[in-house]
Design a protein around this motif. Sequence first.
Motif, PDB file in Angstrom:
ATOM      1  N   ALA A 111      -8.097  14.330  -5.363  1.00 24.49           N
ATOM      2  CA  ALA A 111      -8.019  13.995  -6.796  1.00 24.49           C
ATOM      3  C   ALA A 111      -9.383  14.177  -7.457  1.00 24.49           C
ATOM      4  CB  ALA A 111      -7.518  12.562  -6.955  1.00 24.49           C
ATOM      5  N   HIS A 112     -10.446  13.689  -6.807  1.00 28.64           N
ATOM      6  CA  HIS A 112     -11.789  13.857  -7.364  1.00 28.64           C
ATOM      7  C   HIS A 112     -12.161  15.344  -7.460  1.00 28.64           C
ATOM      8  CE1 HIS A 112     -12.862   9.735  -7.814  1.00 28.64           C
ATOM      9  NE2 HIS A 112     -12.772   9.435  -6.511  1.00 28.64           N
ATOM     10  N   LEU A 146      -0.374  13.301  -7.977  1.00 23.06           N
ATOM     11  CA  LEU A 146      -1.077  14.544  -7.653  1.00 23.06           C
ATOM     12  C   LEU A 146      -0.194  15.750  -7.941  1.00 23.06           C
ATOM     13  CD1 LEU A 146      -3.039  13.928  -4.316  1.00 23.06           C
ATOM     14  CD2 LEU A 146      -3.994  14.507  -6.562  1.00 23.06           C
ATOM     15  N   ARG A 147       1.092  15.644  -7.560  1.00 24.24           N
ATOM     16  CA  ARG A 147       2.036  16.743  -7.824  1.00 24.24           C
ATOM     17  C   ARG A 147       2.148  17.012  -9.317  1.00 24.24           C
ATOM     18  NH1 ARG A 147       7.824  16.211  -5.236  1.00 24.24           N
ATOM     19  NH2 ARG A 147       7.946  18.285  -6.199  1.00 24.24           N
ATOM     20  N   GLN A 148       2.088  15.930 -10.100  1.00 26.74           N
ATOM     21  CA  GLN A 148       2.251  16.055 -11.555  1.00 26.74           C
ATOM     22  C   GLN A 148       0.919  16.321 -12.272  1.00 26.74           C
ATOM     23  OE1 GLN A 148       4.220  12.195 -12.112  1.00 26.74           O
ATOM     24  NE2 GLN A 148       6.108  13.289 -12.649  1.00 26.74           N
ATOM     25  N   SER A 149      -0.129  16.555 -11.478  1.00 29.15           N
ATOM     26  CA  SER A 149      -1.469  16.826 -12.021  1.00 29.15           C
ATOM     27  C   SER A 149      -2.054  15.644 -12.788  1.00 29.15           C
ATOM     28  CB  SER A 149      -1.443  18.073 -12.925  1.00 29.15           C
ATOM     29  OG  SER A 149      -0.996  19.202 -12.185  1.00 29.15           O
ATOM     30  N   ASN A 150      -1.576  14.457 -12.473  1.00 26.27           N
ATOM     31  CA  ASN A 150      -2.140  13.237 -13.068  1.00 26.27           C
ATOM     32  C   ASN A 150      -3.225  12.745 -12.103  1.00 26.27           C
ATOM     33  OD1 ASN A 150      -2.784  10.759 -14.151  1.00 26.27           O
ATOM     34  ND2 ASN A 150      -0.684   9.958 -14.140  1.00 26.27           N
ATOM     35  N   GLU A 178      -6.258  11.419 -12.493  1.00 23.05           N
ATOM     36  CA  GLU A 178      -6.866  10.104 -12.690  1.00 23.05           C
ATOM     37  C   GLU A 178      -5.944   8.998 -12.160  1.00 23.05           C
ATOM     38  OE1 GLU A 178      -8.027   9.479 -16.689  1.00 23.05           O
ATOM     39  OE2 GLU A 178      -9.612  11.020 -16.662  1.00 23.05           O
ATOM     40  N   GLY A 179      -4.669   9.112 -12.500  1.00 23.84           N
ATOM     41  CA  GLY A 179      -3.702   8.128 -12.001  1.00 23.84           C
ATOM     42  C   GLY A 179      -3.633   8.146 -10.489  1.00 23.84           C
ATOM     43  N   ALA A 180      -3.677   9.354  -9.902  1.00 22.12           N
ATOM     44  CA  ALA A 180      -3.637   9.470  -8.444  1.00 22.12           C
ATOM     45  C   ALA A 180      -4.857   8.803  -7.826  1.00 22.12           C
ATOM     46  CB  ALA A 180      -3.572  10.939  -8.036  1.00 22.12           C
ATOM     47  N   ALA A 181      -6.049   9.078  -8.400  1.00 17.87           N
ATOM     48  CA  ALA A 181      -7.273   8.473  -7.868  1.00 17.87           C
ATOM     49  C   ALA A 181      -7.193   6.955  -7.925  1.00 17.87           C
ATOM     50  CB  ALA A 181      -8.486   8.981  -8.648  1.00 17.87           C
ATOM     51  N   GLN A 182      -6.652   6.418  -9.021  1.00 17.53           N
ATOM     52  CA  GLN A 182      -6.503   4.958  -9.151  1.00 17.53           C
ATOM     53  C   GLN A 182      -5.573   4.396  -8.062  1.00 17.53           C
ATOM     54  OE1 GLN A 182      -5.097   4.437 -13.146  1.00 17.53           O
ATOM     55  NE2 GLN A 182      -7.074   4.983 -14.097  1.00 17.53           N
ATOM     56  N   ASP A 183      -4.452   5.100  -7.824  1.00 16.27           N
ATOM     57  CA  ASP A 183      -3.515   4.625  -6.807  1.00 16.27           C
ATOM     58  C   ASP A 183      -4.142   4.644  -5.414  1.00 16.27           C
ATOM     59  OD1 ASP A 183      -1.409   3.895  -8.418  1.00 16.27           O
ATOM     60  OD2 ASP A 183      -0.406   5.842  -8.316  1.00 16.27           O
ATOM     61  N   TYR A 184      -4.864   5.725  -5.090  1.00 15.40           N
ATOM     62  CA  TYR A 184      -5.465   5.799  -3.762  1.00 15.40           C
ATOM     63  C   TYR A 184      -6.617   4.802  -3.610  1.00 15.40           C
ATOM     64  CZ  TYR A 184      -2.579   9.756  -2.496  1.00 15.40           C
ATOM     65  OH  TYR A 184      -1.515  10.563  -2.183  1.00 15.40           O
ATOM     66  N   THR A 185      -7.282   4.504  -4.724  1.00 10.50           N
ATOM     67  CA  THR A 185      -8.306   3.454  -4.673  1.00 10.50           C
ATOM     68  C   THR A 185      -7.673   2.125  -4.269  1.00 10.50           C
ATOM     69  OG1 THR A 185      -9.682   4.538  -6.309  1.00 10.50           O
ATOM     70  CG2 THR A 185      -9.993   2.161  -6.051  1.00 10.50           C
ATOM     71  N   ALA A 240       0.825  -1.214   0.000  1.00 17.37           N
ATOM     72  CA  ALA A 240       0.000   0.000   0.000  1.00 17.37           C
ATOM     73  C   ALA A 240       0.856   1.259   0.000  1.00 17.37           C
ATOM     74  CB  ALA A 240      -0.926  -0.005   1.213  1.00 17.37           C
ATOM     75  N   LEU A 241       2.022   1.210   0.661  1.00 16.74           N
ATOM     76  CA  LEU A 241       2.859   2.404   0.761  1.00 16.74           C
ATOM     77  C   LEU A 241       3.329   2.869  -0.613  1.00 16.74           C
ATOM     78  CD1 LEU A 241       4.269   4.474   2.532  1.00 16.74           C
ATOM     79  CD2 LEU A 241       6.183   2.849   2.762  1.00 16.74           C
ATOM     80  N   ALA A 242       3.719   1.918  -1.465  1.00 19.18           N
ATOM     81  CA  ALA A 242       4.195   2.291  -2.804  1.00 19.18           C
ATOM     82  C   ALA A 242       3.071   2.942  -3.612  1.00 19.18           C
ATOM     83  CB  ALA A 242       4.745   1.061  -3.518  1.00 19.18           C
ATOM     84  N   TYR A 243       1.847   2.401  -3.516  1.00 15.51           N
ATOM     85  CA  TYR A 243       0.711   3.036  -4.191  1.00 15.51           C
ATOM     86  C   TYR A 243       0.476   4.440  -3.638  1.00 15.51           C
ATOM     87  CZ  TYR A 243      -0.729  -1.353  -6.435  1.00 15.51           C
ATOM     88  OH  TYR A 243      -0.788  -2.486  -7.211  1.00 15.51           O
ATOM     89  N   ARG A 244       0.554   4.596  -2.325  1.00 19.57           N
ATOM     90  CA  ARG A 244       0.343   5.906  -1.716  1.00 19.57           C
ATOM     91  C   ARG A 244       1.371   6.918  -2.235  1.00 19.57           C
ATOM     92  NH1 ARG A 244      -1.788   7.610   2.942  1.00 19.57           N
ATOM     93  NH2 ARG A 244      -1.953   5.522   3.822  1.00 19.57           N
ATOM     94  N   ASN A 245       2.655   6.495  -2.248  1.00 20.84           N
ATOM     95  CA  ASN A 245       3.701   7.419  -2.689  1.00 20.84           C
ATOM     96  C   ASN A 245       3.545   7.788  -4.162  1.00 20.84           C
ATOM     97  OD1 ASN A 245       4.867   7.532  -0.165  1.00 20.84           O
ATOM     98  ND2 ASN A 245       6.420   5.966  -0.601  1.00 20.84           N
TER      99      ASN A 245
END
Length: 565
Positions: free
Chosen positions: A520-521, A488-492, A494-501, A477-482
């Motif tokens: 992200a949402h 999020l920093r890179q304004s991606n 959708e990708g961020a939302a997928q990782d946090y999901t 989970a930590l790698a997905y969180r990071n």
Amino acid sequence: MGSVLGASLLLTSGLSLPVLAQPTLIARGSKGSIRKAERSYRRGEYSTALMALTQIIQQDPQDADAYFLRGIVHVTQRQTEAGFADFAQAIQLRPRLVSRYYLSGLDCVGFEPQKSVWAYTQDLKQNPKDAAAYAGRGRFYVALDKSADAIEDLLQATTLNVKDHESYWLLGQMYRSQGDYSAAISNYTKALELDPQNVSVYIERGTAHDYAGNSRLSLADYTKALDLDSTQARAYYNRGVTQDDPAKKIADYTYAIERSTERNLFTHLAYNNRGGVLRRLGKEQDAIASFTQAIALSPNYAAAYRSRGLVHSTLGQYQKAIEDYTQAIALNSNDALAHAARGLAYANLDKATQARRDYDRAVKLYPQASRESDYALVYYNRALLRAAENPKGALRDYSRAIQVSAEDADFFIDRGDVLDRLGKHQQAIEDYTQAIKLDANQSRAYNNRGVAREQQEDLEGALRDYGDAIATAPNDALAYRNRGSLRLRQSNYEGAAQDYTRVIQLSPEDAEAYYQRGLAHTALKEKQAALDDLQEAAMLAQQQKDPELYQQIRDQMTKVKMLTP
């Protein structure tokens, strides 16, 4: 865990001390009186014999036979000083007749090796080709721990008498004690050629083969010994030590225990070694039972307490482990491994002061220890303890652990973590990279290298590392969180939302993950999804008593509610 047992050079040699001689005396002027005294001696009437022989000597101070027989009577009654004085006088009076009679009288008190050496030397002055005298003196040189003299005499004995299998055997013992296993094996082999049914020599040669690193020949010798005599507990024990297969090791240790008697000084070792195999097989309770048996047989056997402590630690029974380690240390205060293991048990109970004290003691003792991997672990564990409060001290300990053993990826990862906290990001990256070289499946190394690269604004490198961490550990989970945070920093978004999901799937109670996905949402203008996440995050933060996070979430909810649909 255990070592092959060789026999004590004298006590377990298989050679009994010579039986007291029953000489046919050659009297001079008092032949009848000496024979009468001899009959009294053989009937056990020692006082009568001594009185008669003393009268003969008073009448004839030159009677060597009377001195000799009186010496034997004295020795029989454990009056060794008086006995040797009489032997010396007899030899002085009749030096050309130093013979088996005199030497047998001396041999019957083998617990006086220095005097026996002297007697054999007197004989050899008169009989320089006497093979038996060389063999006898060599044996007593062994008792006196005079290896060079012993070997010289035993070599001379076998030169004069090539059929002296006992001297070949003893030469094997001497060479083995000096670490010359090739010479030892050669002499054991000669002894077996002369006496092919000698079980003890097969065991000793097996031991020499084992010390020489030839386990195949060692196992063959132990097995041959057992073919000749299946009651040989020491052969089972030694074969158990040499075996590779755990099941066979356990079987041999069990046979050794079953065939042991109170005279087998290694039975407790068999219990201890069997416990060690059971522990490695994950049979912790059986291992504890075996170690406990070893302790019952030998209450001062420190290694068994330490071994049992290791099993208790494996089971998370740290207080019991500490009690065993403490007993081991009481018996052997220089046991570095016991101090190190007790330190780890204290650390697991959050008793940092006691743990640090044990680690400090272990560090002082380990330079004298033989197992470098254990030595490195002491520094490593102390570094883990120091990392939060004393990062520079921890850094020194990690570096020392790596200096001792540079093949453990965890050493580099943890040192990298300290370097990163100290702001030395490039050095940290180098350590994480080395860890990955040692173990390409180290997700922690990829993740932490990604963090260090992010600190250096190498965002693409960090993104790759987080991806590799996820590839090697899909449930991390930590790698997905990071990665989600970086996206999020890179304004991606959708990708961020997928990782946090994915983080939420792995950790459903993670308030921070709901909050970040809500952000992200929000960025994706998905107002209801954002509010749903933020409401869940707020509830979890409140339950987890995290007021700071809770306030951040409430502030964000206010902003989201103000957004147009």
